[in-house]
Enzyme design. Structure first.
Site, PDB file in Angstrom:
ATOM      1  N   SER A   1      83.075  27.339  15.974  1.00 19.02           N
ATOM      2  CA  SER A   1      83.374  27.174  14.546  1.00 19.02           C
ATOM      3  C   SER A   1      83.060  28.428  13.762  1.00 19.02           C
ATOM      4  CB  SER A   1      82.536  26.012  13.998  1.00 19.02           C
ATOM      5  OG  SER A   1      82.567  25.989  12.594  1.00 19.02           O
TER       6      SER A   1
ATOM      7  N   TYR B   1      74.227  23.069  12.822  1.00 18.58           N
ATOM      8  CA  TYR B   1      75.551  22.963  13.444  1.00 18.58           C
ATOM      9  C   TYR B   1      76.039  24.339  13.915  1.00 18.58           C
ATOM     10  CZ  TYR B   1      80.648  22.145  13.593  1.00 18.58           C
ATOM     11  OH  TYR B   1      81.964  22.076  13.959  1.00 18.58           O
TER      12      TYR B   1
ATOM     13  N   LYS C   1      76.648  25.660  17.789  1.00 21.64           N
ATOM     14  CA  LYS C   1      77.936  26.192  18.236  1.00 21.64           C
ATOM     15  C   LYS C   1      77.736  27.577  18.859  1.00 21.64           C
ATOM     16  CE  LYS C   1      80.958  22.957  17.144  1.00 21.64           C
ATOM     17  NZ  LYS C   1      81.663  22.236  18.244  1.00 21.64           N
TER      18      LYS C   1
END
Lengths: 336, 336
Positions: A125, A153, A157
């Site tokens: 991402s 997050y 990733k």
């Protein structure tokens, strides 16, 4: 060939599954079986396809069994999203780190048994990028911009990008990590994520509803349609290792655009009355979060694979309108 | 205050422990207890200090109990080394990733119980840097050079840097990651690591033995003495968060030097007869590995903390000679 999509019942996973079923082949081989693993049930149209097998349940629990099952290819999309990871730290670690590690170890186990290395596309991402006190965010983030994530997050990733690279270096998998831009226009309801408005300011007016934009009109960000994002994942899968180039992650293409340009496109495509349903109401919390996001991205390596962003946001809106034609209430306020 | 050093019986851990005991304080507070956790027994001189408690056993198994024990500060040095991680992938994952995660989660558990965030210094490594097919290695690596590790060891170190940053962002710890340069001169025997010769070409001639240099004389690399490295770890611990600057890792200072310059220093410090015990015997495998390592490094953020590399390699050799004065056989061939 037999393909696994983790998160295969989700927004992007289901679209990827439909694209693969329609295409019928992947990297020149016929797709005989498509396994969709997800925590939620797969859409009915996918379950109706004889090639599809839907499996519902947590990925982590399923990975042990994956040691005994041969897949030719894997698209690993399953992930707890940004907001979930911030509110439930353990959930994020389990869903994003432990599950990925278990998946990679299941594939590694198979190469240890003599199977060829499974090709795996990992959906990373743009959230890997962010400004740190010691490292300001550049105006444009490229494939090789230093990633200093500012969320759990984004951290997960980035960590998984490096795990995929190392398992690939060792020959345990043939892994490729691709960073998704913010995907818009997402159907459905606002999901509480800070990025939710990037879809809401298009989706809600098209459904005849008022929408609030919480950030200034000059807010810039790279976005991509679901269709181009799915095309990107497939192209990354189909690329030769040489064409993919290296083991580090690449950026998928993004259309660098401002909120103002998004709304101008909405007026052009759906009419000024639809555009007029969006009003600006500054939200300092959301503006603060979004202010830490990249304002623009490049995708040099993806371009070398023939991948380009949409030519205009108009096209992205038209794609959403075409996709929503059968959805009740999705298109209620457009000029005749 | 009570301090934990993981890897506290090792080459650097024991030196850090001695430095802390001699200093008596850390960040202005008196050191009442120093716990050395390691898989091997701690040196006798450390065990003889009333402030020291040595604990022998795998770190991973100890972390559950750490939830019930308050530490004011942690130096996390324990790690499987580069060669071990390449030959035993699971060992590397367990020793470097799982153990660090368990340690961080133990500290997080305590903040969840209302304890203040424990300060933690994580020893990362210059091994995070390497050339990827998509990302060439720059001539000089700085704090903010994109890290694309080419070994499992470097991958684990980079992943742990980002875990430390995210646990810090959430307030679970007060973490700081510092990248160690190649530490030389290490005492003892060659350890089979590709970097072993950086110590061997000094240590062996000083002990009256022949030594082989497997790489060309113009091979360049940043190195640091054990003493400066330990000073760096302590300074990073004592820095305020503002002075540390951001949550990303910093480089500790390295002396950028070639093999030729190292040998010239040996001749100056120990005499030409000692220098003459080193001969060049190219080893393509080792030269290939070392050719992927950074040729030079900068340490801008460390310099802002007052940390500098040694002025010369002569000083590093003299430090080794002084440290080895009591070691049988270490200094057998020097000119009187």
């Amino acid at each position: 060939m037999k393909i696994l999509i983790t998160g295969g019942a989700g927004f992007l996973g289901a679209r990827l599954a439909r694209a693969l079923l329609a295409k019928g082949t992947l990297a020149g081989r016929s797709i005989a079986q498509l396994v969709l693993a997800d925590q939620v049930a797969a859409p009915a149209d996918l379950c109706a396809d004889a090639r599809v097998q839907a499996r519902t349940g947590p990925l982590l629990a399923a990975c042990e069994a994956l040691r005994e099952e041969a897949f030719d290819g894997v698209f690993h999309l399953a992930s707890a999203v940004s907001g979930e990871c911030e509110t439930d730290f353990d959930l994020g670690l389990r869903s994003n780190l432990d599950s990925t590690r278990a998946l990679l170890d299941a594939l590694r186990y198979r190469t240890g048994q003599g199977s060829p290395a499974t090709r795996l596309v990992f959906s990373s991402s743009i959230a890997v990028f962010g400004p740190d006190a010691a490292v300001p965010l550049p105006p444009v983030v490229g494939d090789d911009t230093l990633a200093t994530p500012q969320t759990s997050y984004g951290t997960h990733k980035l960590i998984c990008e490096h795990l995929v690279a190392d398992y690939t270096r060792k020959g345990y998998i043939d892994g490729r990590a691709a960073r998704l831009m913010t995907v818009t226009v997402r159907p459905g309801r606002p999901n509480g994520a800070a990025s939710s408005f990037f879809s809401g300011i298009i989706r809600e007016p098209l459904a005849g509803q008022e929408a609030v934009c919480p950030v200034p009109a000059d807010t810039a960000h790279p976005v991509s349609s679901p269709q181009r994002t799915v095309q990107g994942l497939i192209a990354v899968y189909e690329a030769s290792r040489e064409a993919f180039g290296g083991r580090t992650a690449l950026n998928l293409p993004g259309l660098n655009i401002t909120v103002q340009q998004m709304l101008d496109a909405l007026a052009r495509v759906a009419g000024p009355a639809v555009r007029a349903r969006v009003r600006f109401e500054p939200d300092a919390r959301i503006a603060g979060i979004v202010g830490n996001w990249p304002r623009a991205a490049t995708a040099r390596r993806a371009a070398a694979l023939g991948l380009q962003p949409e030519a205009s946001f108009d096209d992205i809106i038209r794609q959403y309108i075409a996709d929503s034609a059968g959805a009740p209430g999705a298109l209620q306020g457009m000029a005749a």
